[in-house]
Design a protein around this motif. Structure first.
Motif, PDB file in Angstrom:
ATOM      1  N   GLY A  68       3.492   4.341   9.422  1.00 40.29           N
ATOM      2  CA  GLY A  68       4.941   4.235  11.026  1.00 40.29           C
ATOM      3  C   GLY A  68       5.027   5.712  11.264  1.00 40.29           C
ATOM      4  O   GLY A  68       4.401   6.559  10.785  1.00 40.29           O
ATOM      5  N   PRO A  69       5.747   5.774  12.335  1.00 36.26           N
ATOM      6  CA  PRO A  69       5.649   5.264  13.455  1.00 36.26           C
ATOM      7  C   PRO A  69       4.282   4.506  14.408  1.00 36.26           C
ATOM      8  O   PRO A  69       3.155   4.730  13.606  1.00 36.26           O
ATOM      9  CB  PRO A  69       6.930   5.797  14.470  1.00 36.26           C
ATOM     10  CG  PRO A  69       6.295   7.173  14.524  1.00 36.26           C
ATOM     11  CD  PRO A  69       5.716   7.661  12.911  1.00 36.26           C
ATOM     12  N   GLY A  70       5.035   3.655  14.663  1.00 37.97           N
ATOM     13  CA  GLY A  70       3.453   2.550  15.925  1.00 37.97           C
ATOM     14  C   GLY A  70       3.877   1.468  16.114  1.00 37.97           C
ATOM     15  O   GLY A  70       4.772   1.194  15.770  1.00 37.97           O
ATOM     16  N   LEU A  71       2.297   0.944  16.453  1.00 40.50           N
ATOM     17  CA  LEU A  71       2.860  -0.878  16.342  1.00 40.50           C
ATOM     18  C   LEU A  71       2.712  -1.926  14.795  1.00 40.50           C
ATOM     19  O   LEU A  71       1.992  -1.364  14.372  1.00 40.50           O
ATOM     20  CB  LEU A  71       1.514  -1.269  17.654  1.00 40.50           C
ATOM     21  CG  LEU A  71       1.149  -0.368  18.638  1.00 40.50           C
ATOM     22  CD1 LEU A  71      -0.169  -1.248  19.126  1.00 40.50           C
ATOM     23  CD2 LEU A  71       1.592  -0.683  20.007  1.00 40.50           C
ATOM     24  N   ILE A  72       3.973  -2.539  15.018  1.00 36.79           N
ATOM     25  CA  ILE A  72       3.907  -3.175  13.630  1.00 36.79           C
ATOM     26  C   ILE A  72       3.415  -3.657  13.761  1.00 36.79           C
ATOM     27  O   ILE A  72       2.351  -3.721  12.260  1.00 36.79           O
ATOM     28  CB  ILE A  72       5.278  -3.934  14.301  1.00 36.79           C
ATOM     29  CG1 ILE A  72       5.325  -4.765  12.621  1.00 36.79           C
ATOM     30  CG2 ILE A  72       5.328  -5.560  15.276  1.00 36.79           C
ATOM     31  CD1 ILE A  72       6.805  -4.393  11.923  1.00 36.79           C
TER      32      ILE A  72
END
Ligand code: KG4
Ligand code: ZN
Length: 336
Positions: free
Chosen positions: A81-85
């Protein structure tokens, strides 16, 4: 220690093998830019599906290029993370499972820590402590860095990230995603003095940023000069691109100098996609030299998302004794 790094937080599948003794052994990147370009931004579901297809073949490619057997990999680092799940889950599931199969430890890496440490992969790395400017598509932050994991947030964007502003301004000028490199290329033909764009939040104290006003300013300027097809003529587009880029760069430079002054640090590190911007590098080099300070950055391919930064950051975390268990965890939002 040989660490396999896996980056899948957004629209690049990045794989790398880092050796704590010998440095980077091999790395490979597959960009989904083509896939998303017709939508004008990253489509999360398509990103996940493409990471599923690309990750293992790239792992095999990197191991072959490095001439390393999977039995000689000592650990696996993946972006947690962080980012698109969905995109994060692909890299995390594959990375954690490879580590399980190979019976080696795994570690989940913070994507922005990866960016922050990427300049350390260069032949002349910066020394701690330093101030870092993290400028990507999702973040614009000034961080005081005392050492690995010792981060103090000094300031950040209250609205759009700098990269996001580049991407949105590019869209207004009918340029493809990602907009940063396209605006920079178009700006080369432009005259930045024709339009005077604001330098937001530079006339008051503090280290926070705001880029949404620049977006509105760009839209108004485009509309004021639009022709029948809705766009200004080619030279005007280039002049707008140049004025926009100059405004973002000047704003970042002013805040970086202010952060160095405030903390008393002599070294600035810039990282993240926007740190590939040539004008930003040039202006920071010139202005920091005036103050007797220095700026460090990664080679352009390690400014944007890549596996090398994850392998490297993971290696440092593992050496510090950090590992993750078998329950796979990703964090779409995760402060540094
Ligand atoms: O770090 P990155 O690859 O992905 C994120 O973690 O967000 O950053 C991507 C962002 C995009 O917004 C892109 O337009 C911007 O970095 N970018 C640039 C340049 N190259 C990439 N912005 C300005 N100038 C560039 N040369
Ligand atoms: Zn990134």
């Amino acid at each position: 220690m040989r660490v396999l790094g896996i980056e899948t937080s957004c629209d690049e599948t990045g794989i790398a093998l880092y050796d704590s003794e010998r440095g980077l052994l091999a790395h490979a990147l597959y960009s989904q830019v083509q896939l998303h370009s017709e939508y004008g931004g990253v489509v999360p579901e398509l990103a996940s599906r493409d990471h599923v297809r690309k990750t293992l073949p790239l792992v095999e490619q990197v191991l072959a290029e490095a001439g390393v057997e999977s039995s000689d990999v000592d650990a696996v680092a993946y972006t947690a993370g962080p980012g698109l799940i969905g995109a994060l889950m692909v890299g995390a599931c594959i990375g954690r499972s490879l580590a399980y199969a190979w019976d080696v430890p795994a570690v989940g890496v913070h994507h922005m820590e990866g960016h922050l440490l990427a300049p350390m992969l260069e032949p002349q790395p910066p020394q701690f402590p330093f101030v870092a400017l993290l400028v990507s598509g999702g973040h614009t932050q000034l961080v005081d860095v005392q050492g690995i994991g010792q981060y103090e947030l000094l300031g950040e964007s209250l609205d759009d990230a700098a990269g996001e502003a580049f991407d949105k301004a590019a869209k207004m000028l009918d340029l493809d995603y990602p907009g940063g490199p396209r605006i920079a290329a178009m700006a080369e033909r432009g005259d930045e003095r024709r339009f005077k764009f604001p330098r937001p939040m530079t006339d008051r104290p503090g280290l926070d940023f705001s880029f949404s006003g620049l977006k509105t300013y760009t839209l108004t300027t485009v509309r004021d000069h639009a022709q029948a097809d809705g766009l200004p003529d080619d030279q005007t587009c280039a002049d707008i691109a140049a004025a926009f880029q100059s405004a973002v760069v000047d704003t970042l430079v002013i805040k970086c100098r202010r952060a160095l002054k405030q903390t008393g640090r002599k070294t600035l590190v810039i990282a993240g996609g926007v740190s590939a911007n040539q004008l930003l590098r040039q202006r920071l080099e010139a202005k920091l030299a005036e103050d007797g300070n220095r700026v460090f950055y990664a080679r352009p391919e390690f400014c944007t998302d890549n596996g090398a930064m994850i392998a490297y950051a993971g290696c440092l975390r593992l050496q510090a004794g950090e590992t993750q268990g078998l329950a796979i965890d990703v964090r779409p939002r995760w402060p540094l």
